[in-house]
Design an enzyme around this catalytic site. Sequence first.
Site, PDB file in Angstrom:
ATOM      1  N   GLY A 104       0.828  -1.199   0.000  1.00 57.00           N
ATOM      2  CA  GLY A 104       0.000   0.000   0.000  1.00 57.00           C
ATOM      3  C   GLY A 104       0.859   1.245   0.000  1.00 57.00           C
ATOM      4  O   GLY A 104       1.946   1.273  -0.583  1.00 57.00           O
ATOM      5  N   GLN A 131       2.758   2.835   2.330  1.00 58.42           N
ATOM      6  CA  GLN A 131       4.119   2.665   2.831  1.00 58.42           C
ATOM      7  C   GLN A 131       4.830   1.514   2.134  1.00 58.42           C
ATOM      8  O   GLN A 131       6.019   1.599   1.830  1.00 58.42           O
ATOM      9  CB  GLN A 131       4.100   2.425   4.346  1.00 58.42           C
ATOM     10  CG  GLN A 131       3.745   3.638   5.180  1.00 58.42           C
ATOM     11  CD  GLN A 131       4.825   4.710   5.158  1.00 58.42           C
ATOM     12  OE1 GLN A 131       6.004   4.440   4.914  1.00 58.42           O
ATOM     13  NE2 GLN A 131       4.422   5.950   5.407  1.00 58.42           N
ATOM     14  N   SER A 148      -2.734  -5.324  -5.710  1.00 58.01           N
ATOM     15  CA  SER A 148      -1.432  -4.659  -5.725  1.00 58.01           C
ATOM     16  C   SER A 148      -0.350  -5.490  -6.404  1.00 58.01           C
ATOM     17  O   SER A 148       0.731  -4.976  -6.704  1.00 58.01           O
ATOM     18  CB  SER A 148      -0.992  -4.337  -4.288  1.00 58.01           C
ATOM     19  OG  SER A 148      -1.900  -3.462  -3.664  1.00 58.01           O
ATOM     20  N   HIS A 173       5.082   0.661  12.904  1.00 59.49           N
ATOM     21  CA  HIS A 173       4.281   1.184  14.013  1.00 59.49           C
ATOM     22  C   HIS A 173       4.299   0.133  15.106  1.00 59.49           C
ATOM     23  O   HIS A 173       4.272  -1.069  14.823  1.00 59.49           O
ATOM     24  CB  HIS A 173       2.855   1.472  13.542  1.00 59.49           C
ATOM     25  CG  HIS A 173       1.939   2.004  14.606  1.00 59.49           C
ATOM     26  ND1 HIS A 173       2.340   2.929  15.546  1.00 59.49           N
ATOM     27  CD2 HIS A 173       0.624   1.739  14.878  1.00 59.49           C
ATOM     28  CE1 HIS A 173       1.313   3.223  16.336  1.00 59.49           C
ATOM     29  NE2 HIS A 173       0.271   2.507  15.952  1.00 59.49           N
ATOM     30  N   ASP A 232       2.033   8.371  19.120  1.00 54.16           N
ATOM     31  CA  ASP A 232       1.355   8.347  17.827  1.00 54.16           C
ATOM     32  C   ASP A 232      -0.163   8.297  18.008  1.00 54.16           C
ATOM     33  O   ASP A 232      -0.906   9.064  17.378  1.00 54.16           O
ATOM     34  CB  ASP A 232       1.830   7.142  17.015  1.00 54.16           C
ATOM     35  CG  ASP A 232       1.286   7.138  15.595  1.00 54.16           C
ATOM     36  OD1 ASP A 232       1.752   7.966  14.791  1.00 54.16           O
ATOM     37  OD2 ASP A 232       0.406   6.320  15.293  1.00 54.16           O
ATOM     38  N   GLU A 263      -9.651  26.734   5.046  1.00 59.15           N
ATOM     39  CA  GLU A 263      -8.461  27.523   5.370  1.00 59.15           C
ATOM     40  C   GLU A 263      -7.540  26.846   6.379  1.00 59.15           C
ATOM     41  O   GLU A 263      -6.464  27.366   6.682  1.00 59.15           O
ATOM     42  CB  GLU A 263      -8.878  28.913   5.855  1.00 59.15           C
ATOM     43  CG  GLU A 263      -9.545  29.734   4.744  1.00 59.15           C
ATOM     44  CD  GLU A 263      -9.793  31.184   5.137  1.00 59.15           C
ATOM     45  OE1 GLU A 263      -9.157  31.645   6.103  1.00 59.15           O
ATOM     46  OE2 GLU A 263     -10.608  31.838   4.476  1.00 59.15           O
ATOM     47  N   SER A 269      -2.749  38.325   9.969  1.00 58.70           N
ATOM     48  CA  SER A 269      -3.010  39.719  10.336  1.00 58.70           C
ATOM     49  C   SER A 269      -2.910  39.909  11.845  1.00 58.70           C
ATOM     50  O   SER A 269      -3.014  38.952  12.620  1.00 58.70           O
ATOM     51  CB  SER A 269      -4.412  40.124   9.876  1.00 58.70           C
ATOM     52  OG  SER A 269      -5.401  39.450  10.640  1.00 58.70           O
TER      53      SER A 269
END
EC number: 1.1.1.86
Length: 331
Positions: free
Chosen positions: A26, A28, A53, A108, A191, A231, A252
């Site tokens: 996938g 990674q 895949s 992980h 994590d 934003e 600003s």
Amino acid sequence: MARMYYDSDANLDILNDKTIAIIGYGSQGHAHALNLKDSGSKVIVGLYSGSKSATKAKDAGLDVYPVDEAAEKADLIMILLPDEVQKTVYKNQIEPHLKEGKILAFAHGFNIHFGQIIPPENVDVVMVAPKGPGHLVRRTYEQGEGVPCLFAIFQDASGQGRDRAMAYAKGIGGTRAGILETTFREETETDLFGEQVVLCGGLSALIKAGFETLVKAGYQPELAYFECLHEVKLIVDLVVEGGLANMRDSISNTAEFGDYTRGPRIVTDETRAQMQKILSEIQSGQFAREFVMENQTGKPVFTAMRRQEAEHSIEEVGKDLRAMFSWLKKR
């Protein structure tokens, strides 16, 4: 301060005589496999029968095998599968082929730290975790750069576990940017905390709450979407480029003053107490148990929540507005 390690600190030659199996192809998986291949390592890919895949991996010049066969052939096995399926795949297709001297690797620490996978004592168990998505790991490598990585050693049966992990990190381009040593516990808990409190859970809840507040007050949903979701990327990009100070230097004075005076009213002492509670649930294993149980029972709650969130009005408004963004159409 944590120490960073770079190209000169790692020796890729350590992996010269090793066959590396990437389990999964996938986001990674494809990046690790191709980067290691381009670094001169012998790489094979392990996929389940019928995986879509497989063609992609073969087209990239990689040899593809069933997971159990790849695990048998490999000296280093990197598991790059979703957390919830790793235990079953490991138990049925990888564990039977873990002979003394092999290296079991992860990106992980969830399954090792929370005891879902218990490896034999005669193999190295390491982690190399790029701090970026797979497409970025691949793209930066091709540009002669890299993505920073974390690396950790859970079990060093060979006495070379640390050097092997650093070599792997170098092979995927991590040492070009810098790699940081951690532990499976630290990587896993931080994590999960980051995902739940800030990046995913916290941010999603904040965006929705802001959007809902404006719409309830009678403002147009499209304006609420622009102000509370669209934003976000503009601000986050500034933060990533130079920290909070850079962001505040770029907005600003009105926005900066509002930041200082109103932000603390959003993240209150009660919010911080909930953050601590969530961290405690992670540390105690409560969250992990909930997640494992949810998957064992067919993910009914997860599926319902996913459906409910997909039906939120912000999604429909966003779909219509994003059709206006020409730069998105070019992707």
